[in-house]
Design an enzyme around this catalytic site. Sequence first.
Site, short mmCIF file in Angstrom:
data_model
loop_
_atom_site.label_atom_id
_atom_site.label_comp_id
_atom_site.label_asym_id
_atom_site.label_seq_id
_atom_site.Cartn_x
_atom_site.Cartn_y
_atom_site.Cartn_z
CE1 TYR A 70 -4.08 -2.00 0.41
CE2 TYR A 70 -2.64 -3.37 1.76
CZ TYR A 70 -3.81 -3.19 1.06
OH TYR A 70 -4.72 -4.22 0.99
CD GLU B 294 -2.59 -11.14 -11.65
OE1 GLU B 294 -1.59 -10.49 -11.24
OE2 GLU B 294 -3.70 -10.61 -11.80
CG ASN C 118 -11.32 -1.68 -7.59
OD1 ASN C 118 -12.01 -1.30 -8.53
ND2 ASN C 118 -10.23 -2.39 -7.77
CB CYS D 18 -7.56 -3.76 -5.38
SG CYS D 18 -9.09 -4.68 -5.51
CG HIS D 19 -5.78 -9.38 -7.47
ND1 HIS D 19 -6.55 -8.74 -8.43
CD2 HIS D 19 -4.80 -10.02 -8.13
CE1 HIS D 19 -6.04 -9.00 -9.62
NE2 HIS D 19 -4.98 -9.78 -9.47
#
Length: 152
Positions: free
Chosen positions: A90, A148, A113, A121-122
């Site tokens: 963050y 990912e 979001n 945002c993950h």
Amino acid sequence: MEIFVITTEAGSIKGFVKNNKIIEIKFYNDYLEEYYDNHTALFYKTIKKYFKGYDVLDELPYEKYFKTVFEERVMKTLKNKVLFGHVVSYGELAVMAGYPRAARAVGTVMAHNNLPLIFPCHRVIKSDGRIGNFGPGQHWKEFLLKIEKYIV
């Protein structure tokens, strides 16, 4: 408004499309029946491809309204600078967006979001390396990071 539904091993997502643009994505912990129609086929097929490990979400047209300049800068920085398979804290995202003392405010932006795959945002984690919270549940965040190939 049109919808599509995709079911994964983590649960289901429902996408909402208006004027040929995705406007919202919601996560569900239960398993809904998959669904799409002619108006949502592009979105359904592209996100299904993402769930198979392909970096394809930038291909999707979306509509996102930002409430503040801060929110817009943070979300656009996230989308454009934190690439598939990578994570930032963050605090790092706050610095990248030009707000070095706003790590908590960045967390608030992530929590609100409504397009969490488009604005990923993950990919934002805690500074100590733990993956942190995710509105739909930590299992969703782990699932998306594994897709990912970011090992958690």
